[in-house]
Enzyme design. Structure first.
Site, PDB file in Angstrom:
ATOM      1  N   ARG B  50      47.946  23.661  29.476  1.00 36.19           N
ATOM      2  CA  ARG B  50      47.893  21.989  29.405  1.00 36.19           C
ATOM      3  C   ARG B  50      49.147  21.646  28.608  1.00 36.19           C
ATOM      4  NH1 ARG B  50      42.710  23.179  25.708  1.00 36.19           N
ATOM      5  NH2 ARG B  50      44.119  25.096  25.246  1.00 36.19           N
ATOM      6  N   ASP B  52      52.001  19.304  27.155  1.00 35.27           N
ATOM      7  CA  ASP B  52      52.032  18.218  26.381  1.00 35.27           C
ATOM      8  C   ASP B  52      52.837  16.974  27.111  1.00 35.27           C
ATOM      9  OD1 ASP B  52      50.992  18.562  23.994  1.00 35.27           O
ATOM     10  OD2 ASP B  52      53.015  19.718  23.405  1.00 35.27           O
ATOM     11  N   ARG B 198      58.622  24.735  21.777  1.00 38.90           N
ATOM     12  CA  ARG B 198      59.621  23.611  21.348  1.00 38.90           C
ATOM     13  C   ARG B 198      59.998  23.848  19.925  1.00 38.90           C
ATOM     14  NH1 ARG B 198      56.404  18.450  22.896  1.00 38.90           N
ATOM     15  NH2 ARG B 198      57.810  17.361  21.460  1.00 38.90           N
TER      16      ARG B 198
END
Lengths: 245, 245
Positions: B50, B52, B198
């Site tokens: 999923r 972002d 990230r």
């Protein structure tokens, strides 16, 4: 006065091409406006390759004369600041000799043409490749390409609008390689005719699809007639990658 | 009913992320609408990762159940037709076992993070890389990255919104390499926490700039506190590259 040599990268998509034109924004115009915003001087930015509408550059070279004293690193940073949000960047900036001319001093130019060769349309590389869904035989394309290497009359691959005095050019390299789902064509010469790379790539596609043999490419070259060549490949896949001095 | 397994590529830029949300277009919604336009069925498309808002995919995998009989090649072509002009493409389509689940059957996920490490802003890769102008030491980043490989409590690299039951994950690989002007970070694990890649990349940047030592990274991990980690790198440079089953 100082002459600066600039290395330039751009996404050709939104532009009418390198050269200033009445009908839309050009890379040259954006650079001249960025110079004016930086040093408040009206200048002419000379490019090594006058790329067409939609054609990209990774290694374009240009020169510009500036009266005001400015360090190359500061000039580069200021130009990049004023070029925003245009997809143009100055990647190198150095003081050049007064007789350096980006276009006329160049002794070689290299182009890369990228073909996305897969069933699915490209999305991350949209506008940056030519999408050819039918499977291409890169080895057959490379073999056909060798028929074009050397000194020839390239009228078959010359756009009607071409301003070159002679259609005779020496093509030093025309390599075709498959890199995964991508076909890459690398073309090197002292200089090229208008649309020459795109017209050669459009013809090599026919060889890659098995519609043309290498002998057909030889025959097309010998015809010295644009009508004997394959269609013009779109600008999306074409990159000016290097200029040699 | 046939279960189809889809390979999917997208430019995450214009989307709120993979998952359907009220506040904008999602990749999932676009795919479900393309399925509806193709076979006039209301379906749910399940994705392996999923991703972002703004995160891209080269190798996302999804599954969908379709009642109507349709050949995989025809389904893929029709989905790509209906997905236009969204920057989403179905790159593979095959019949899957009825118990295949894109998300829950996955045993591994691989991400690539691309950093444009040069003075000039990226233009051809705009939106597809993180621009870091200060020179990064890729070897120092790689050394620091090895402190994160293995089974750990990754709370330091976990977004506040993360819905995972446990912050403990096994990170199988975190490699940092320089490829010309680009720094590439490759991360592999069975699964990741929300923003984990990230947040790790934002921390490795500090190591690449010489602000943090590898020991500082070890200490940040041991703190099990998001406030002890580096800033979150932007989504632009992140790609879901592969899902393993």
């Amino acid at each position: 006065m100082t002459r600066f040599r600039l290395g330039i990268e751009y996404d050709g998509g939104p532009f009418v091409g390198w050269q200033r034109q009445e009908n839309g924004p050009s890379i040259q115009q954006c650079l001249e406006e960025a110079v004016a915003a930086t040093v408040q001087e009206e200048t002419h930015v000379y490019g090594a390759g006058r790329t067409d509408a939609g054609v990209h550059a990774i290694g374009q070279v240009a020169h510009v004369d500036i009266l005001k004293e400015i360090a190359p690193a500061r000039l580069m940073a200021a130009l990049n600041f004023h070029l925003k949000p245009n997809p143009i960047a100055v990647t190198d900036c150095a003081v050049a000799a007064d007789d350096f001319h980006a276009r006329f001093s160049a002794t070689g130019r290299a182009y890369l043409y990228r073909i996305a060769n897969r069933r699915a349309p490209p999305v991350l590389e949209r506008g940056h490749v030519w999408w050819v869904p039918a499977e291409l035989d890169a080895a057959a394309m490379h073999e056909a390409a060798q028929r074009l290497v050397g000194r020839h009359d390239f009228s078959t691959f010359r756009a009607a609008l071409c301003q070159a005095q002679s259609p005779v050019k020496s093509l030093d390299r025309l390599d075709v390689n498959r890199v995964g789902e991508e076909i890459q064509v690398i073309a090197e010469a002292r200089s090229f005719l208008h649309h020459q790379v795109r017209n050669m790539v459009g013809t090599l596609r026919l060889a890659g699809e098995g519609k043309w043999s290498a002998d057909d490419v030889t025959a097309a070259l010998a015809a010295r007639d644009r009508a004997a060549g394959g269609p013009t490949a779109p600008p999306d896949g074409l990159y000016l990658t290097r200029v040699v001095y």
